[in-house]
Motif scaffolding. Structure first.
Motif, PDB file in Angstrom:
ATOM      1  N   UNK A   1       0.829  -1.207   0.000  1.00 56.14           N
ATOM      2  CA  UNK A   1       0.000   0.000   0.000  1.00 56.14           C
ATOM      3  C   UNK A   1       0.862   1.254   0.000  1.00 56.14           C
ATOM      4  N   UNK A   2       1.931   1.271   0.799  1.00 56.04           N
ATOM      5  CA  UNK A   2       2.805   2.440   0.859  1.00 56.04           C
ATOM      6  C   UNK A   2       3.544   2.649  -0.458  1.00 56.04           C
ATOM      7  N   UNK A   3       3.973   1.554  -1.085  1.00 59.38           N
ATOM      8  CA  UNK A   3       4.652   1.672  -2.388  1.00 59.38           C
ATOM      9  C   UNK A   3       3.700   2.224  -3.437  1.00 59.38           C
ATOM     10  N   UNK A   4       2.474   1.722  -3.448  1.00 57.31           N
ATOM     11  CA  UNK A   4       1.477   2.224  -4.396  1.00 57.31           C
ATOM     12  C   UNK A   4       1.233   3.715  -4.148  1.00 57.31           C
ATOM     13  N   UNK A   5       1.167   4.103  -2.873  1.00 54.30           N
ATOM     14  CA  UNK A   5       0.981   5.514  -2.561  1.00 54.30           C
ATOM     15  C   UNK A   5       2.119   6.369  -3.084  1.00 54.30           C
ATOM     16  N   UNK A   6       3.355   5.916  -2.905  1.00 55.42           N
ATOM     17  CA  UNK A   6       4.507   6.669  -3.397  1.00 55.42           C
ATOM     18  C   UNK A   6       4.491   6.780  -4.915  1.00 55.42           C
ATOM     19  N   UNK A   7       4.129   5.697  -5.590  1.00 51.42           N
ATOM     20  CA  UNK A   7       4.090   5.706  -7.060  1.00 51.42           C
ATOM     21  C   UNK A   7       3.013   6.660  -7.563  1.00 51.42           C
ATOM     22  N   UNK A   8       1.837   6.599  -6.954  1.00 49.71           N
ATOM     23  CA  UNK A   8       0.741   7.483  -7.362  1.00 49.71           C
ATOM     24  C   UNK A   8       1.138   8.940  -7.167  1.00 49.71           C
ATOM     25  N   UNK A   9       1.738   9.260  -6.020  1.00 49.72           N
ATOM     26  CA  UNK A   9       2.175  10.629  -5.784  1.00 49.72           C
ATOM     27  C   UNK A   9       3.219  11.080  -6.782  1.00 49.72           C
ATOM     28  N   UNK A  10       4.158  10.196  -7.104  1.00 50.93           N
ATOM     29  CA  UNK A  10       5.192  10.542  -8.081  1.00 50.93           C
ATOM     30  C   UNK A  10       4.584  10.798  -9.456  1.00 50.93           C
ATOM     31  N   UNK A  11       3.601   9.986  -9.838  1.00 48.17           N
ATOM     32  CA  UNK A  11       2.939  10.179 -11.139  1.00 48.17           C
ATOM     33  C   UNK A  11       2.232  11.523 -11.183  1.00 48.17           C
ATOM     34  N   UNK A  12       1.473  11.826 -10.130  1.00 47.52           N
ATOM     35  CA  UNK A  12       0.790  13.122 -10.095  1.00 47.52           C
ATOM     36  C   UNK A  12       1.800  14.262 -10.196  1.00 47.52           C
ATOM     37  N   UNK A  13       2.875  14.173  -9.432  1.00 48.84           N
ATOM     38  CA  UNK A  13       3.861  15.240  -9.430  1.00 48.84           C
ATOM     39  C   UNK A  13       4.531  15.431 -10.772  1.00 48.84           C
ATOM     40  N   UNK A  14       4.904  14.331 -11.407  1.00 55.31           N
ATOM     41  CA  UNK A  14       5.571  14.419 -12.713  1.00 55.31           C
ATOM     42  C   UNK A  14       4.634  14.994 -13.769  1.00 55.31           C
ATOM     43  N   UNK A  15       3.390  14.534 -13.787  1.00 58.91           N
ATOM     44  CA  UNK A  15       2.438  15.034 -14.785  1.00 58.91           C
ATOM     45  C   UNK A  15       2.177  16.523 -14.581  1.00 58.91           C
ATOM     46  N   UNK A  16       2.013  16.944 -13.332  1.00 61.45           N
ATOM     47  CA  UNK A  16       1.728  18.350 -13.053  1.00 61.45           C
ATOM     48  C   UNK A  16       2.911  19.234 -13.420  1.00 61.45           C
ATOM     49  N   UNK A  17       4.115  18.802 -13.071  1.00 61.37           N
ATOM     50  CA  UNK A  17       5.287  19.649 -13.305  1.00 61.37           C
ATOM     51  C   UNK A  17       5.805  19.567 -14.732  1.00 61.37           C
ATOM     52  N   UNK A  18       5.767  18.390 -15.344  1.00 61.54           N
ATOM     53  CA  UNK A  18       6.337  18.229 -16.692  1.00 61.54           C
ATOM     54  C   UNK A  18       5.370  18.685 -17.776  1.00 61.54           C
ATOM     55  N   UNK A  19       4.094  18.388 -17.612  1.00 63.73           N
ATOM     56  CA  UNK A  19       3.107  18.712 -18.645  1.00 63.73           C
ATOM     57  C   UNK A  19       2.280  19.946 -18.321  1.00 63.73           C
ATOM     58  N   UNK A  20       2.518  20.539 -17.140  1.00 61.47           N
ATOM     59  CA  UNK A  20       1.788  21.739 -16.727  1.00 61.47           C
ATOM     60  C   UNK A  20       0.273  21.521 -16.708  1.00 61.47           C
ATOM     61  N   UNK A  21      -0.137  20.326 -16.342  1.00 62.29           N
ATOM     62  CA  UNK A  21      -1.562  20.030 -16.225  1.00 62.29           C
ATOM     63  C   UNK A  21      -2.063  20.589 -14.893  1.00 62.29           C
ATOM     64  N   UNK A  22      -3.179  21.318 -14.888  1.00 69.18           N
ATOM     65  CA  UNK A  22      -3.708  21.841 -13.621  1.00 69.18           C
ATOM     66  C   UNK A  22      -4.004  20.710 -12.647  1.00 69.18           C
ATOM     67  N   UNK A  23      -3.483  20.819 -11.440  1.00 64.10           N
ATOM     68  CA  UNK A  23      -3.663  19.745 -10.466  1.00 64.10           C
ATOM     69  C   UNK A  23      -5.124  19.540 -10.106  1.00 64.10           C
ATOM     70  N   UNK A  24      -5.908  20.593 -10.143  1.00 68.07           N
ATOM     71  CA  UNK A  24      -7.330  20.473  -9.810  1.00 68.07           C
ATOM     72  C   UNK A  24      -8.018  19.499 -10.760  1.00 68.07           C
ATOM     73  N   UNK A  25      -7.807  19.674 -12.063  1.00 65.09           N
ATOM     74  CA  UNK A  25      -8.465  18.818 -13.058  1.00 65.09           C
ATOM     75  C   UNK A  25      -7.896  17.407 -13.017  1.00 65.09           C
ATOM     76  N   UNK A  26      -6.565  17.307 -12.921  1.00 69.42           N
ATOM     77  CA  UNK A  26      -5.922  15.998 -12.936  1.00 69.42           C
ATOM     78  C   UNK A  26      -6.392  15.132 -11.773  1.00 69.42           C
TER      79      UNK A  26
END
Length: 348
Positions: free
Chosen positions: A101-126
């Motif tokens: 569960x903790x590994x899945x949490x870390x992976x999900x957070x990393x995905x959100x962070x990379x998408x928001x910062x690299x693609x400039x996707x608004x975090x609210x919508x994502x």
């Protein structure tokens, strides 16, 4: 004592005192009309009831301080509860289930962070999309019904350390650790600087993208921990158990003095905000107030908190952000930094 004095000074003191006064006043009023409200058993119950929200809200504090947010933490907590429950039901050990569960949490957070910062996707919508995705995955994984875990995770449900239940110990540990990180580490200063002005922080040489990714990882991991506590407390992995948790977490962070624009917020303030919400809910129950009024009271408390924060910002002339950046530049005025920061100097 000196550490406590530093943590309860200035901006934080102006936030904490009204929250503490609200808790004391409401507790006194309820105790006056109904006995035993301030009894330890009831206070412990309030802490237990708010432990999940507190853990999730502390994680959200990191994000809001950077100027981001995550609307999927509630359903992700529910998904984490289902994932852990199905793991142990399928025969895996509790330790392996927690690690997964903790590994899945870390992976999900990393995905959100990379998408928001690299693609400039608004975090609210994502993350709004993530809210629906995790809700659906939880329902599919649990086959549309709660997954009982009776006999498992007893240490998390009924464990006792120094007279305090395990969920309360976890909440205290998370709050203290987050407070120390945000207050006394380089990463904490980078979080506030990024939220104050990402462009200026970037020109100052800060790894703003990495800061946001780490903040998302912290938030998602704490949401996963909150899901584990939630599963243990209710005795099952309920796919619908995390619904609405994300909005209450954001409300607690704002109530604790954070700004949705970023650059401000504290773990201790957030937990105080959580406790205020818990005391309000418990007082309504003690006073036999109709449940239909609960959401109205919750919304009213949030509106008042936002208005007070806005008024306070206007009175101070919104000086919090420049102060944070000034402190950052002062800390970074080393020979190595000066040689690498000629661009921002010429810009100013």
């Amino acid at each position: 004592m000196s550490v406590l004095r530093r943590m309860l000074s200035g901006e934080q003191l102006r936030v904490f005192l009204p929250l503490i006064a609200a808790v004391v006043g409401l507790a006194w009023y309820t105790e006056y009309h109904r006995d035993n409200f301030v009894a330890w058993t009831n206070l412990e119950n309030i802490l237990l009831q708010t432990s999940v929200l507190g853990i999730v809200a502390v994680g959200q504090t990191f994000l809001i301080a950077t100027g981001e947010l995550d609307l999927s933490v509630g359903t992700f907590a529910g998904f984490s509860a289902v994932l852990a429950a199905t793991q142990v039901v399928d025969g895996r050990s509790e330790f392996i289930s927690v690690v997964v569960v903790l590994i899945v949490g870390a992976v999900v957070g990393a995905v959100w962070g990379v998408v928001v910062t690299a693609l400039r996707v608004p975090s609210f919508i994502l993350t709004l999309g993530g809210l629906s995705v995790f809700q659906s995955l939880a329902l599919v994984r649990a086959k549309n019904s709660p997954v009982p875990v009776r006999g498992y995770f007893e240490w998390l449900r009924t464990g006792d350390v120094l007279g305090l239940r395990t969920p309360i110990i976890l909440l205290i540990a998370v709050t203290v650790a987050a407070s120390l990180v945000l207050r006394y580490t380089r990463f904490g200063r980078q979080v506030y600087a990024t939220g104050s002005s990402e462009e200026v922080a970037y020109l100052a040489g800060l790894p703003t993208a990495r800061v946001k990714i780490v903040a998302y990882v912290i938030s998602s991991v704490l949401a996963a921990i909150g899901g584990l506590v939630l599963m243990a407390r209710i005795g099952s992995g309920d796919p619908r158990s995390g619904g609405g948790l994300e909005l209450r977490a954001i409300a607690a962070v704002v109530l604790g003095g954070a700004s949705l624009a970023g650059g401000r917020g504290s773990a201790m303030g957030t937990v105080l905000g959580v406790f205020v919400l818990g005391v309000v809910q418990a007082a309504l129950t003690f006073l036999d107030v109709n449940d239909s009024w609960s959401d109205s009271v919750f919304g009213g408390v949030l509106i008042v908190a936002v208005l007070l924060t806005a008024i306070s910002d206007l009175q101070r002339g919104s000086n919090a952000r420049p102060n944070a950046l000034t402190a950052l530049f002062q800390r970074r005025r080393t020979p190595e930094t000066r040689s690498s920061s000629t661009a921002p100097t010429s810009e100013t």
